[in-house]
Write a protein that holds these residues in place. Sequence first.
Motif, PDB file in Angstrom:
ATOM      1  N   TYR A 191      -2.899  69.533  16.553  1.00 37.49           N
ATOM      2  CA  TYR A 191      -2.895  69.535  15.084  1.00 37.49           C
ATOM      3  C   TYR A 191      -4.151  68.859  14.550  1.00 37.49           C
ATOM      4  CZ  TYR A 191       2.122  70.118  16.005  1.00 37.49           C
ATOM      5  OH  TYR A 191       3.340  70.544  16.471  1.00 37.49           O
ATOM      6  N   TYR A 193       5.942  56.289  11.731  1.00 31.76           N
ATOM      7  CA  TYR A 193       4.767  55.913  12.514  1.00 31.76           C
ATOM      8  C   TYR A 193       4.208  54.608  11.950  1.00 31.76           C
ATOM      9  CZ  TYR A 193       4.533  60.604  14.522  1.00 31.76           C
ATOM     10  OH  TYR A 193       4.813  61.766  15.192  1.00 31.76           O
ATOM     11  N   ILE A 247       5.066  73.836  -0.369  1.00 31.62           N
ATOM     12  CA  ILE A 247       4.750  72.594   0.330  1.00 31.62           C
ATOM     13  C   ILE A 247       5.852  71.580   0.056  1.00 31.62           C
ATOM     14  CG2 ILE A 247       3.132  70.671   0.500  1.00 31.62           C
ATOM     15  CD1 ILE A 247       0.877  72.548  -0.192  1.00 31.62           C
ATOM     16  N   TYR A 297      10.345  65.914  18.761  1.00 33.99           N
ATOM     17  CA  TYR A 297       9.016  65.626  19.261  1.00 33.99           C
ATOM     18  C   TYR A 297       8.301  64.615  18.382  1.00 33.99           C
ATOM     19  CZ  TYR A 297       8.399  69.115  15.649  1.00 33.99           C
ATOM     20  OH  TYR A 297       8.487  69.805  14.467  1.00 33.99           O
ATOM     21  N   TYR A 311      -5.331  66.928  10.933  1.00 34.32           N
ATOM     22  CA  TYR A 311      -4.945  66.398   9.641  1.00 34.32           C
ATOM     23  C   TYR A 311      -6.159  65.824   8.934  1.00 34.32           C
ATOM     24  CZ  TYR A 311      -0.118  66.399  11.396  1.00 34.32           C
ATOM     25  OH  TYR A 311       1.107  66.744  11.903  1.00 34.32           O
ATOM     26  N   LEU A 324      -1.199  62.062   5.258  1.00 35.10           N
ATOM     27  CA  LEU A 324      -1.881  63.023   6.117  1.00 35.10           C
ATOM     28  C   LEU A 324      -1.505  64.435   5.678  1.00 35.10           C
ATOM     29  CD1 LEU A 324      -1.254  61.377   9.604  1.00 35.10           C
ATOM     30  CD2 LEU A 324      -3.180  61.054   8.034  1.00 35.10           C
ATOM     31  N   HIS A 360      10.498  61.132  11.065  1.00 35.80           N
ATOM     32  CA  HIS A 360       9.655  60.320  11.947  1.00 35.80           C
ATOM     33  C   HIS A 360       9.119  59.120  11.181  1.00 35.80           C
ATOM     34  CE1 HIS A 360       8.745  63.789  14.847  1.00 35.80           C
ATOM     35  NE2 HIS A 360       9.433  64.343  13.877  1.00 35.80           N
ATOM     36  N   TYR A 367      15.449  68.660   9.600  1.00 35.19           N
ATOM     37  CA  TYR A 367      15.573  68.688  11.054  1.00 35.19           C
ATOM     38  C   TYR A 367      15.372  67.298  11.662  1.00 35.19           C
ATOM     39  CZ  TYR A 367      15.113  70.208  15.874  1.00 35.19           C
ATOM     40  OH  TYR A 367      15.296  70.357  17.217  1.00 35.19           O
ATOM     41  N   PHE A 375       3.955  64.596   5.891  1.00 35.71           N
ATOM     42  CA  PHE A 375       3.846  63.150   5.796  1.00 35.71           C
ATOM     43  C   PHE A 375       3.938  62.663   4.359  1.00 35.71           C
ATOM     44  CE2 PHE A 375       2.717  61.458   9.950  1.00 35.71           C
ATOM     45  CZ  PHE A 375       2.399  62.604  10.656  1.00 35.71           C
ATOM     46  N   GLY A 376       4.505  61.474   4.209  1.00 34.27           N
ATOM     47  CA  GLY A 376       4.421  60.755   2.955  1.00 34.27           C
ATOM     48  C   GLY A 376       3.086  60.035   2.861  1.00 34.27           C
ATOM     49  N   THR A 416      10.474  66.923   9.251  1.00 33.24           N
ATOM     50  CA  THR A 416      10.354  68.310   9.660  1.00 33.24           C
ATOM     51  C   THR A 416      11.592  69.051   9.178  1.00 33.24           C
ATOM     52  OG1 THR A 416      11.405  67.946  11.794  1.00 33.24           O
ATOM     53  CG2 THR A 416       9.026  67.712  11.704  1.00 33.24           C
ATOM     54  N   VAL A 421      12.138  58.478  15.845  1.00 30.39           N
ATOM     55  CA  VAL A 421      12.459  59.829  15.424  1.00 30.39           C
ATOM     56  C   VAL A 421      13.969  59.883  15.275  1.00 30.39           C
ATOM     57  CG1 VAL A 421      12.332  62.288  15.907  1.00 30.39           C
ATOM     58  CG2 VAL A 421      10.516  60.772  16.714  1.00 30.39           C
ATOM     59  N   THR A 479      17.444  62.157  13.677  1.00 35.47           N
ATOM     60  CA  THR A 479      17.862  63.484  13.266  1.00 35.47           C
ATOM     61  C   THR A 479      19.223  63.510  12.573  1.00 35.47           C
ATOM     62  OG1 THR A 479      18.855  63.893  15.433  1.00 35.47           O
ATOM     63  CG2 THR A 479      16.569  64.595  15.123  1.00 35.47           C
ATOM     64  N   ALA A 497       9.952  75.031   8.376  1.00 42.93           N
ATOM     65  CA  ALA A 497       8.554  74.671   8.575  1.00 42.93           C
ATOM     66  C   ALA A 497       8.165  74.679  10.041  1.00 42.93           C
ATOM     67  CB  ALA A 497       8.263  73.312   7.965  1.00 42.93           C
ATOM     68  N   GLY A 498       9.107  74.986  10.914  1.00 42.99           N
ATOM     69  CA  GLY A 498       8.776  75.083  12.316  1.00 42.99           C
ATOM     70  C   GLY A 498       8.332  73.766  12.904  1.00 42.99           C
ATOM     71  N   ASN A 499       7.143  73.755  13.480  1.00 37.60           N
ATOM     72  CA  ASN A 499       6.680  72.571  14.174  1.00 37.60           C
ATOM     73  C   ASN A 499       5.840  71.649  13.318  1.00 37.60           C
ATOM     74  OD1 ASN A 499       7.703  73.197  16.833  1.00 37.60           O
ATOM     75  ND2 ASN A 499       6.351  74.952  16.734  1.00 37.60           N
ATOM     76  N   LYS A 500       5.843  71.837  12.023  1.00 35.90           N
ATOM     77  CA  LYS A 500       4.981  71.044  11.166  1.00 35.90           C
ATOM     78  C   LYS A 500       5.695  69.798  10.666  1.00 35.90           C
ATOM     79  CE  LYS A 500       4.074  74.267   8.169  1.00 35.90           C
ATOM     80  NZ  LYS A 500       3.439  74.928   6.999  1.00 35.90           N
ATOM     81  N   LEU A 501       4.949  68.687  10.655  1.00 33.24           N
ATOM     82  CA  LEU A 501       5.416  67.461  10.036  1.00 33.24           C
ATOM     83  C   LEU A 501       4.797  67.368   8.650  1.00 33.24           C
ATOM     84  CD1 LEU A 501       5.993  66.733  13.066  1.00 33.24           C
ATOM     85  CD2 LEU A 501       5.439  64.379  12.448  1.00 33.24           C
ATOM     86  N   ALA A 504       4.003  56.335  17.142  1.00 37.25           N
ATOM     87  CA  ALA A 504       5.373  56.661  16.766  1.00 37.25           C
ATOM     88  C   ALA A 504       6.276  55.440  16.931  1.00 37.25           C
ATOM     89  CB  ALA A 504       5.889  57.811  17.626  1.00 37.25           C
TER      90      ALA A 504
END
Lengths: 114, 113
Positions: free
Chosen positions: A33, B36, B1, A101, A35, A43, B34, B31, B103-104, B93, B49, B51, B97-101, B46
């Motif tokens: 990725y 960090y 978005i 993940y 960002y 990000l 996270h 989903y 972020f705030g 996530t 996580v 859920t 959105a699939g595999n996208k995070l 990290a």
Amino acid sequence: DGGITQSPKYLFRKEGQNVTLSCEQNLNHDAMYWYRQDPGQGLRLIYYSQIVNDFQKGDIAEGYSVSREKKESFPLTVTSAQKNPTAFYLCASRPTGTTIYEQYFGPGTRLTVT
Amino acid sequence: ILNVEQSPQSLHVQEGDSTNFTCSFPSSNFYALHWYRWETAKSPEALFVMTLNGDEKKKGRISATLNTKEGYSYLYIKGSQPEDSATYLCASTHEAAGNKLTFGGGTRVLVKP
């Protein structure tokens, strides 16, 4: 040591020039990725790639391009079409085979365009 | 978005005091959430996580909770130490959105000795 490397740490360019930021990982991660961070903001995702030879646009892809010819490498080119290229750029990757993940980040490149 | 918000944007904490801050995210198609920690001159790392609604995670003096129904998560730091000074990022996530995070903007914490 396993990890993600980004080079250089600081990069200066003149307006109108394309510039390529390097991102390399030896973690054997399939997904990578890019960002961007601007002052006071979180990000924002530019591009991501889930597998070699494939990549998708993120939320702010305009003015950027990427390639994913090797699993280990995901370079980002900031083109002259990017109107506000000065920013901090972070590369990340994530493990495969997991449904929950976390992403692993590189140290970042601070790009200044004048 | 998708819109993920963190508050406050920054806070100062006296060493030894406890603190907490929030992350709000869209609850639809949620989903995972996270957290960090991003220390100056280092890469984001990290922390947690989560859920499931009601999840609680703990790492040393730092803990986090998750409410997926109302779309928020709290991060707590107990007995803050100077080494806790960092920017704390949350990201969510969502299935669509699939595999996208997403972020705030982060909460910047400064612990004063």
